[in-house]
Design an enzyme around this catalytic site. Sequence first.
Site, PDB file in Angstrom:
ATOM      1  N   SER A 141      30.360  17.852  32.906  1.00  0.00           N
ATOM      2  CA  SER A 141      30.372  16.629  32.044  1.00  0.00           C
ATOM      3  C   SER A 141      30.412  15.560  33.024  1.00  0.00           C
ATOM      4  CB  SER A 141      31.295  16.781  30.825  1.00  0.00           C
ATOM      5  OG  SER A 141      31.382  15.522  30.156  1.00  0.00           O
ATOM      6  N   TYR A 154      39.679  18.019  28.072  1.00  0.00           N
ATOM      7  CA  TYR A 154      38.154  18.379  28.166  1.00  0.00           C
ATOM      8  C   TYR A 154      37.987  17.915  29.605  1.00  0.00           C
ATOM      9  CZ  TYR A 154      33.211  18.284  27.492  1.00  0.00           C
ATOM     10  OH  TYR A 154      31.885  18.548  27.625  1.00  0.00           O
ATOM     11  N   LYS A 158      36.555  19.853  33.073  1.00  0.00           N
ATOM     12  CA  LYS A 158      35.241  19.830  33.818  1.00  0.00           C
ATOM     13  C   LYS A 158      35.396  19.315  35.134  1.00  0.00           C
ATOM     14  CE  LYS A 158      32.759  20.645  30.008  1.00  0.00           C
ATOM     15  NZ  LYS A 158      31.893  22.122  30.128  1.00  0.00           N
TER      16      LYS A 158
HETATM   17  P1  NAP Z   1      27.892  22.963  21.101  1.00  0.00           P
HETATM   18  O1  NAP Z   1      26.620  22.698  20.325  1.00  0.00           O
HETATM   19  O2  NAP Z   1      29.018  23.056  20.266  1.00  0.00           O
HETATM   20  O3  NAP Z   1      27.483  24.590  21.628  1.00  0.00           O
HETATM   21  C1  NAP Z   1      28.591  25.362  22.073  1.00  0.00           C
HETATM   22  C2  NAP Z   1      28.149  26.708  22.763  1.00  0.00           C
HETATM   23  O4  NAP Z   1      29.159  27.358  23.377  1.00  0.00           O
HETATM   24  C3  NAP Z   1      27.682  27.611  21.574  1.00  0.00           C
HETATM   25  O5  NAP Z   1      26.798  28.358  21.747  1.00  0.00           O
HETATM   26  C4  NAP Z   1      28.892  28.279  21.185  1.00  0.00           C
HETATM   27  O6  NAP Z   1      28.534  29.613  20.824  1.00  0.00           O
HETATM   28  C5  NAP Z   1      29.389  28.568  22.616  1.00  0.00           C
HETATM   29  N1  NAP Z   1      30.959  28.893  22.495  1.00  0.00           N
HETATM   30  C6  NAP Z   1      31.991  28.214  22.310  1.00  0.00           C
HETATM   31  N2  NAP Z   1      32.817  28.787  22.363  1.00  0.00           N
HETATM   32  C7  NAP Z   1      32.785  30.021  22.525  1.00  0.00           C
HETATM   33  C8  NAP Z   1      33.413  31.237  22.816  1.00  0.00           C
HETATM   34  N3  NAP Z   1      34.807  31.100  22.556  1.00  0.00           N
HETATM   35  N4  NAP Z   1      32.983  32.210  23.283  1.00  0.00           N
HETATM   36  C9  NAP Z   1      31.658  32.513  23.356  1.00  0.00           C
HETATM   37  N5  NAP Z   1      30.820  31.295  23.084  1.00  0.00           N
HETATM   38  C10 NAP Z   1      31.277  30.278  23.011  1.00  0.00           C
HETATM   39  O7  NAP Z   1      27.870  22.177  22.510  1.00  0.00           O
HETATM   40  P2  NAP Z   1      26.760  21.812  23.257  1.00  0.00           P
HETATM   41  O8  NAP Z   1      26.891  20.368  23.446  1.00  0.00           O
HETATM   42  O9  NAP Z   1      25.447  22.464  23.448  1.00  0.00           O
HETATM   43  O10 NAP Z   1      27.827  22.320  24.722  1.00  0.00           O
HETATM   44  C11 NAP Z   1      27.207  23.018  25.825  1.00  0.00           C
HETATM   45  C12 NAP Z   1      28.061  22.651  27.050  1.00  0.00           C
HETATM   46  O11 NAP Z   1      27.589  21.351  27.375  1.00  0.00           O
HETATM   47  C13 NAP Z   1      29.318  22.562  27.119  1.00  0.00           C
HETATM   48  O12 NAP Z   1      30.045  23.253  28.140  1.00  0.00           O
HETATM   49  C14 NAP Z   1      29.924  21.142  26.975  1.00  0.00           C
HETATM   50  O13 NAP Z   1      31.210  20.855  27.437  1.00  0.00           O
HETATM   51  C15 NAP Z   1      28.630  20.518  27.773  1.00  0.00           C
HETATM   52  N6  NAP Z   1      28.523  19.154  27.429  1.00  0.00           N
HETATM   53  C16 NAP Z   1      28.217  18.801  26.254  1.00  0.00           C
HETATM   54  C17 NAP Z   1      28.158  17.458  26.033  1.00  0.00           C
HETATM   55  C18 NAP Z   1      27.574  16.936  24.510  1.00  0.00           C
HETATM   56  O14 NAP Z   1      27.830  15.686  24.354  1.00  0.00           O
HETATM   57  N7  NAP Z   1      26.993  17.636  23.755  1.00  0.00           N
HETATM   58  C19 NAP Z   1      28.033  16.409  27.048  1.00  0.00           C
HETATM   59  C20 NAP Z   1      28.608  16.938  28.499  1.00  0.00           C
HETATM   60  C21 NAP Z   1      28.594  18.321  28.311  1.00  0.00           C
HETATM   61  P3  NAP Z   1      29.352  30.256  19.337  1.00  0.00           P
HETATM   62  O15 NAP Z   1      29.857  29.316  18.583  1.00  0.00           O
HETATM   63  O16 NAP Z   1      28.215  30.969  18.772  1.00  0.00           O
HETATM   64  O17 NAP Z   1      30.168  31.271  19.997  1.00  0.00           O
END
Ligand code: NAP
Length: 253
Positions: A141, A154, A158
Amino acid sequence: MTRLLKGKRALVTGASRGIGAAIAKAMAAEGAELGLVARNGDALRSLSKELEGTSCQCIEADLSTTAGVREAAEAATRDGKPWHILVNNAGVAHQTPLLKESPEAWDALMAVNLRAPMLLSQALVPGMIKAGEGKIVNISSVAAFIGTPGFGTYAASKAALNQLTRTMAVEWGEHGIQVNAVCPTIIMTDMGRQLWDRPDMEAARKIKQARIPVHRFGTPEEVADVVLFLVGPGSRYVSGTCTPVDGGMLASP
Ligand code: NAP
């Protein structure tokens, strides 16, 4: 038409929705065989159905525990075939000022965002070494680079993931393994919406968008496009990088 990832096997964590699902779809379109990991098995199976014609192994696992990661790794490596690509994407976030953060909440977040990528890489890299090739992408991130009020745990997870990325790249480079991190700004997935699409965050959201030179947040597909480059043949001399996908935010004054 040449499909960039034909013959490659790619494991994606957090593939049940959001950025992980977009990455899985982008890699399927380029011909990769997929392993999809998350807790929500129904969502994984529904994505696998949507990707008809792509071979998908759905692995239901909770990556917040060491046992859960080991189970996922065991399921992924049972047939002895190597994974050429690993995308450590599963992640969690919460908003708590540092003075109010509890050790339990700190540990729970670090377990998913930092320990799971480390343990899963440890499990898959021996197969990559045997195969003489491997591409790992850690989804980090922009919070890794800047002070991020309310998201200190968080941001620390990262920043540590970026450092892990660099060391992995250095330790495993001689085996033909490339390791990179991708660092998005706010993306309107479930995580993005839960944290930023609330009435009490309206002012902060406007300030953030104004600071991004393109004046908007990103999409999961825009993150997936960068991951696709990093796991594809065009990135063969790219390793140890932590690439912002932020519409220019980090370059902005
Ligand atoms: P999201 O929509 O909340 O999806 C998170 C994913 O991680 C889901 O598929 C969830 O699957 C899985 N997950 C969470 N906890 C888990 C666990 N204990 N075991 C297995 N799987 C788990 O988030 P996203 O925005 O797509 O984020 C994906 C990545 O991008 C993350 O690393 C996040 O930090 C990073 N990121 C996101 C943003 C943003 O603004 N959205 C910005 C920068 C970086 P289940 O719930 O089915 O387990």
